[in-house]
Design an enzyme around this catalytic site. Structure first.
Site, short mmCIF file in Angstrom:
data_model
loop_
_atom_site.label_atom_id
_atom_site.label_comp_id
_atom_site.label_asym_id
_atom_site.label_seq_id
_atom_site.Cartn_x
_atom_site.Cartn_y
_atom_site.Cartn_z
N TYR A 52 6.48 -14.84 -31.68
CA TYR A 52 7.88 -15.17 -31.97
C TYR A 52 8.07 -16.67 -31.80
O TYR A 52 7.85 -17.21 -30.70
CB TYR A 52 8.77 -14.39 -31.01
CG TYR A 52 10.26 -14.64 -31.10
CD1 TYR A 52 10.88 -15.08 -32.26
CD2 TYR A 52 11.07 -14.39 -29.99
CE1 TYR A 52 12.25 -15.28 -32.32
CE2 TYR A 52 12.45 -14.58 -30.05
CZ TYR A 52 13.03 -15.03 -31.21
OH TYR A 52 14.38 -15.23 -31.27
N VAL A 69 13.30 -8.57 -37.79
CA VAL A 69 13.56 -8.18 -36.41
C VAL A 69 14.99 -8.60 -36.15
O VAL A 69 15.28 -9.79 -35.95
CB VAL A 69 12.60 -8.87 -35.42
CG1 VAL A 69 12.92 -8.42 -33.99
CG2 VAL A 69 11.15 -8.55 -35.76
N LYS A 93 7.40 -13.28 -36.00
CA LYS A 93 8.85 -13.30 -36.13
C LYS A 93 9.27 -14.76 -36.28
O LYS A 93 9.13 -15.56 -35.35
CB LYS A 93 9.55 -12.68 -34.91
CG LYS A 93 11.08 -12.73 -35.02
CD LYS A 93 11.77 -12.18 -33.79
CE LYS A 93 13.29 -12.35 -33.90
NZ LYS A 93 14.02 -11.87 -32.70
N THR A 110 17.73 -10.66 -26.94
CA THR A 110 18.92 -9.83 -27.09
C THR A 110 18.98 -8.76 -26.02
O THR A 110 20.07 -8.32 -25.64
CB THR A 110 18.95 -9.19 -28.49
OG1 THR A 110 18.85 -10.23 -29.47
CG2 THR A 110 20.24 -8.44 -28.74
#
Length: 300
Positions: A134, A205, A163, A48
């Protein structure tokens, strides 16, 4: 196991100025804004945050500036599909002020599971920081195997969090059942946060947490307090934000920046290959924000 970073973590967008240059003043302001509005920690230079478009120098200028600006923890996105490059970035994260390293599974080259495991073991050994892994197979092209995750969580002391963006709550439940004492599970998909709380997640998250941080904090607290009805009510109020945040025409970074601009925060546009937000996105952002504010006022 002690919580390392809290419950509501925001994967922060990276502000740019009108010429597309890194805007550190706005990054500091945005970080303070998020800290004041429900975020317990920030993840910088992740997807992001448009990490693929940041130079290493920009990445660490950003991490350093934000770490100095806020009291909440900052996790440094240091992942890469080049282990040598990721090692360099991970080793520098602590010196830039990061409280943790955020490491995505290698993407595009789709290594076998032995390579994925060796990659994470090498990166964790390169830092004294706690590490969050992640897994986002929709972007990387290769899911991390259950057995690999178990070994990493059980055998590598500073790999402490996960995550989960696999969209597979059943697999998350199995992982928590078999290794929950060794790691903390965070939802990697805002819309799946409540389902993942039900199987043992401690938080999220998030991306929509740029504007929904208080609601996520309240939803998680309600669930932990046994008030599942209230948790579902809050989750229902967030459906429009979930739908807005990612579409075929406006992906997360674009949508979040449009939302923030509609609120008067000059975060700029994205860098290519993410184009300018198409017509109508900022109007939709204003509508989603207005409806959420109206819902908030009805809760008082």
């Amino acid at each position: 196991m002690a919580k390392h970073w809290g419950k509501v973590l925001t994967a922060m967008v990276t502000p740019f100025d009108d010429d597309g240059r890194l805007n550190l003043d706005m990054a500091r302001d945005l970080a303070r804004h998020l800290a004041d509005n429900g975020s317990d920690a920030l993840v910088l230079a992740a997807t992001t945050g448009e990490a693929p478009t940041l130079s290493d120098a920009e990445r660490f200028d950003l991490i350093r500036a934000v770490s100095e600006a806020v009291a909440i923890p900052v996790l440094a996105g240091a992942g890469s599909n080049d282990t040598r490059h990721a090692l360099e970035m991970t080793a520098k994260a602590a010196d830039a002020g990061a409280a943790g390293a955020f490491l995505v599974s290698p993407y595009y080259n789709r290594p076998p599971q032995a390579g994925i495991e060796a990659h994470f073991r090498a990166l964790a050994a390169a830092t004294r920081l706690p590490v969050m892994i992640y897994d986002v197979p929709g972007r990387t092209g290769r899911r991390i195997a259950h057995e690999v995750l178990l070994r990493l969580f059980r055998e590598v002391d500073n790999i402490v969090a996960f995550k989960d963006a696999t969209c597979d709550p059943a697999a998350a439940a199995r992982l928590v059942a078999e290794a929950g004492e060794h790691f903390e599970l965070y939802s990697g998909d805002d819309a799946l946060t409540l389902p993942l709380l039900a199987v043992g997640a401690v938080g999220v998250v998030g991306t929509s947490t740029h504007w929904t941080g208080p609601e996520f904090a309240a939803m998680i607290a309600a669930f932990e307090n046994g008030d599942t009805r209230r948790a579902r009510e809050i989750n229902a109020a967030l459906q429009a934000s979930y739908a807005y945040a990612n579409t075929d025409d406006s992906v997360y970074s674009m949508s979040v920046k449009a939302m923030l601009r509609s609120q008067g925060l000059a975060v700029g546009e994205c860098r290519l290959p993410l184009p300018r937000a198409p017509a109508g996105v900022e109007a939709r952002a204003a509508e989603v924000w207005r409806d959420l504010q109206n819902w908030r006022s009805r809760q008082r």
